[in-house]
Design a protein around this motif. Sequence first.
Motif, PDB file in Angstrom:
ATOM      1  N   GLY A 187       7.468  26.643  20.208  1.00 44.52           N
ATOM      2  CA  GLY A 187       7.222  25.729  19.088  1.00 44.52           C
ATOM      3  C   GLY A 187       7.998  26.147  17.853  1.00 44.52           C
ATOM      4  O   GLY A 187       8.529  25.320  17.123  1.00 44.52           O
ATOM      5  N   ALA A 188       8.098  27.464  17.610  1.00 40.64           N
ATOM      6  CA  ALA A 188       8.852  27.966  16.462  1.00 40.64           C
ATOM      7  C   ALA A 188      10.331  27.636  16.612  1.00 40.64           C
ATOM      8  O   ALA A 188      10.998  27.281  15.647  1.00 40.64           O
ATOM      9  CB  ALA A 188       8.649  29.471  16.317  1.00 40.64           C
ATOM     10  N   ALA A 189      10.846  27.734  17.824  1.00 44.87           N
ATOM     11  CA  ALA A 189      12.258  27.420  18.057  1.00 44.87           C
ATOM     12  C   ALA A 189      12.539  25.953  17.781  1.00 44.87           C
ATOM     13  O   ALA A 189      13.557  25.598  17.185  1.00 44.87           O
ATOM     14  CB  ALA A 189      12.644  27.780  19.488  1.00 44.87           C
ATOM     15  N   VAL A 190      11.636  25.084  18.193  1.00 42.48           N
ATOM     16  CA  VAL A 190      11.808  23.653  17.958  1.00 42.48           C
ATOM     17  C   VAL A 190      11.750  23.357  16.464  1.00 42.48           C
ATOM     18  O   VAL A 190      12.595  22.631  15.926  1.00 42.48           O
ATOM     19  CB  VAL A 190      10.742  22.826  18.716  1.00 42.48           C
ATOM     20  N   LEU A 191      10.769  23.939  15.766  1.00 35.44           N
ATOM     21  CA  LEU A 191      10.664  23.701  14.327  1.00 35.44           C
ATOM     22  C   LEU A 191      11.878  24.221  13.573  1.00 35.44           C
ATOM     23  O   LEU A 191      12.379  23.564  12.652  1.00 35.44           O
ATOM     24  CB  LEU A 191       9.401  24.356  13.771  1.00 35.44           C
ATOM     25  N   PHE A 210       3.363  30.780   5.460  1.00 40.32           N
ATOM     26  CA  PHE A 210       2.619  31.726   6.279  1.00 40.32           C
ATOM     27  C   PHE A 210       1.741  30.985   7.281  1.00 40.32           C
ATOM     28  O   PHE A 210       1.690  31.346   8.449  1.00 40.32           O
ATOM     29  CB  PHE A 210       1.749  32.635   5.398  1.00 40.32           C
ATOM     30  N   ASP A 211       1.055  29.934   6.816  1.00 43.64           N
ATOM     31  CA  ASP A 211       0.205  29.151   7.716  1.00 43.64           C
ATOM     32  C   ASP A 211       1.023  28.562   8.864  1.00 43.64           C
ATOM     33  O   ASP A 211       0.568  28.556  10.010  1.00 43.64           O
ATOM     34  CB  ASP A 211      -0.498  28.020   6.956  1.00 43.64           C
ATOM     35  N   CYS A 212       2.219  28.071   8.551  1.00 43.35           N
ATOM     36  CA  CYS A 212       3.068  27.497   9.608  1.00 43.35           C
ATOM     37  C   CYS A 212       3.478  28.558  10.615  1.00 43.35           C
ATOM     38  O   CYS A 212       3.482  28.311  11.810  1.00 43.35           O
ATOM     39  CB  CYS A 212       4.314  26.844   9.006  1.00 43.35           C
ATOM     40  N   ARG A 213       3.818  29.739  10.138  1.00 39.55           N
ATOM     41  CA  ARG A 213       4.229  30.810  11.050  1.00 39.55           C
ATOM     42  C   ARG A 213       3.072  31.248  11.932  1.00 39.55           C
ATOM     43  O   ARG A 213       3.261  31.606  13.088  1.00 39.55           O
ATOM     44  CB  ARG A 213       4.788  31.993  10.269  1.00 39.55           C
ATOM     45  N   VAL A 214       1.866  31.237  11.391  1.00 42.61           N
ATOM     46  CA  VAL A 214       0.702  31.631  12.176  1.00 42.61           C
ATOM     47  C   VAL A 214       0.390  30.573  13.231  1.00 42.61           C
ATOM     48  O   VAL A 214       0.055  30.892  14.368  1.00 42.61           O
ATOM     49  CB  VAL A 214      -0.528  31.860  11.267  1.00 42.61           C
ATOM     50  N   LEU A 215       0.510  29.306  12.859  1.00 36.08           N
ATOM     51  CA  LEU A 215       0.162  28.224  13.778  1.00 36.08           C
ATOM     52  C   LEU A 215       1.199  28.000  14.867  1.00 36.08           C
ATOM     53  O   LEU A 215       0.874  27.510  15.938  1.00 36.08           O
ATOM     54  CB  LEU A 215      -0.030  26.916  12.997  1.00 36.08           C
ATOM     55  N   VAL A 216       2.440  28.327  14.581  1.00 37.46           N
ATOM     56  CA  VAL A 216       3.511  28.049  15.524  1.00 37.46           C
ATOM     57  C   VAL A 216       3.864  29.336  16.263  1.00 37.46           C
ATOM     58  O   VAL A 216       4.052  30.369  15.674  1.00 37.46           O
ATOM     59  CB  VAL A 216       4.759  27.517  14.780  1.00 37.46           C
ATOM     60  N   ALA A 265      14.838  24.363  14.652  1.00 38.49           N
ATOM     61  CA  ALA A 265      15.948  23.452  14.925  1.00 38.49           C
ATOM     62  C   ALA A 265      15.926  22.263  13.967  1.00 38.49           C
ATOM     63  O   ALA A 265      16.968  21.744  13.590  1.00 38.49           O
ATOM     64  CB  ALA A 265      15.882  22.964  16.371  1.00 38.49           C
ATOM     65  N   PHE A 266      14.761  21.838  13.552  1.00 38.37           N
ATOM     66  CA  PHE A 266      14.635  20.727  12.605  1.00 38.37           C
ATOM     67  C   PHE A 266      15.053  21.127  11.194  1.00 38.37           C
ATOM     68  O   PHE A 266      15.469  20.299  10.410  1.00 38.37           O
ATOM     69  CB  PHE A 266      13.191  20.229  12.536  1.00 38.37           C
ATOM     70  N   ARG A 267      14.927  22.389  10.870  1.00 41.83           N
ATOM     71  CA  ARG A 267      15.105  22.829   9.488  1.00 41.83           C
ATOM     72  C   ARG A 267      16.554  23.029   9.072  1.00 41.83           C
ATOM     73  O   ARG A 267      16.866  22.949   7.904  1.00 41.83           O
ATOM     74  CB  ARG A 267      14.331  24.116   9.272  1.00 41.83           C
ATOM     75  N   GLY A 268      17.438  23.324   9.971  1.00 38.15           N
ATOM     76  CA  GLY A 268      18.803  23.636   9.600  1.00 38.15           C
ATOM     77  C   GLY A 268      19.589  22.418   9.137  1.00 38.15           C
ATOM     78  O   GLY A 268      19.341  21.297   9.565  1.00 38.15           O
ATOM     79  N   GLU A 269      20.537  22.643   8.239  1.00 35.58           N
ATOM     80  CA  GLU A 269      21.383  21.549   7.762  1.00 35.58           C
ATOM     81  C   GLU A 269      22.319  21.060   8.856  1.00 35.58           C
ATOM     82  O   GLU A 269      22.740  19.911   8.859  1.00 35.58           O
ATOM     83  CB  GLU A 269      22.199  22.005   6.549  1.00 35.58           C
ATOM     84  N   THR A 270      22.647  21.940   9.769  1.00 36.50           N
ATOM     85  CA  THR A 270      23.569  21.570  10.844  1.00 36.50           C
ATOM     86  C   THR A 270      22.818  21.102  12.081  1.00 36.50           C
ATOM     87  O   THR A 270      23.403  20.968  13.146  1.00 36.50           O
ATOM     88  CB  THR A 270      24.455  22.773  11.217  1.00 36.50           C
TER      89      THR A 270
END
Length: 105
Positions: free
Chosen positions: A76-80, A66-72, A82-87
């Motif tokens: 910025g959310a799109a970039v983050l 929740f904190d990450c969603r509030v801060l981003v 992109a880092f999270r997916g396995e592909t």
Amino acid sequence: MIHDLQKLSEQLQAAHDRLADQRHGGVILAGDDLEETIQSFRRFARLARSLETKLSESERLQRTGFDCRVLVNGRGAAVLSAFRGETSNVVPLIRRSTNDTGDTV
């Protein structure tokens, strides 16, 4: 975690039923019966502690998310994400460390 809660609930109910059957005649625990009761309560405590730890970790992860969603926001959310997916083909840049004087090592 639900399975563990059901298991604990069933074990506690079984212990209750064993003791409740003797409600009016009294219970004398000695020897093997006493040891079995002690071991049962040890298992109850161990399982409850395990569930407590899992629940605490789950709540911490939810708060962090929740904190990450509030801060981003927006881009910025799109970039983050992109880092999270396995592909993901996004490679994080590693910051080079500096020594005490501020020089890059």
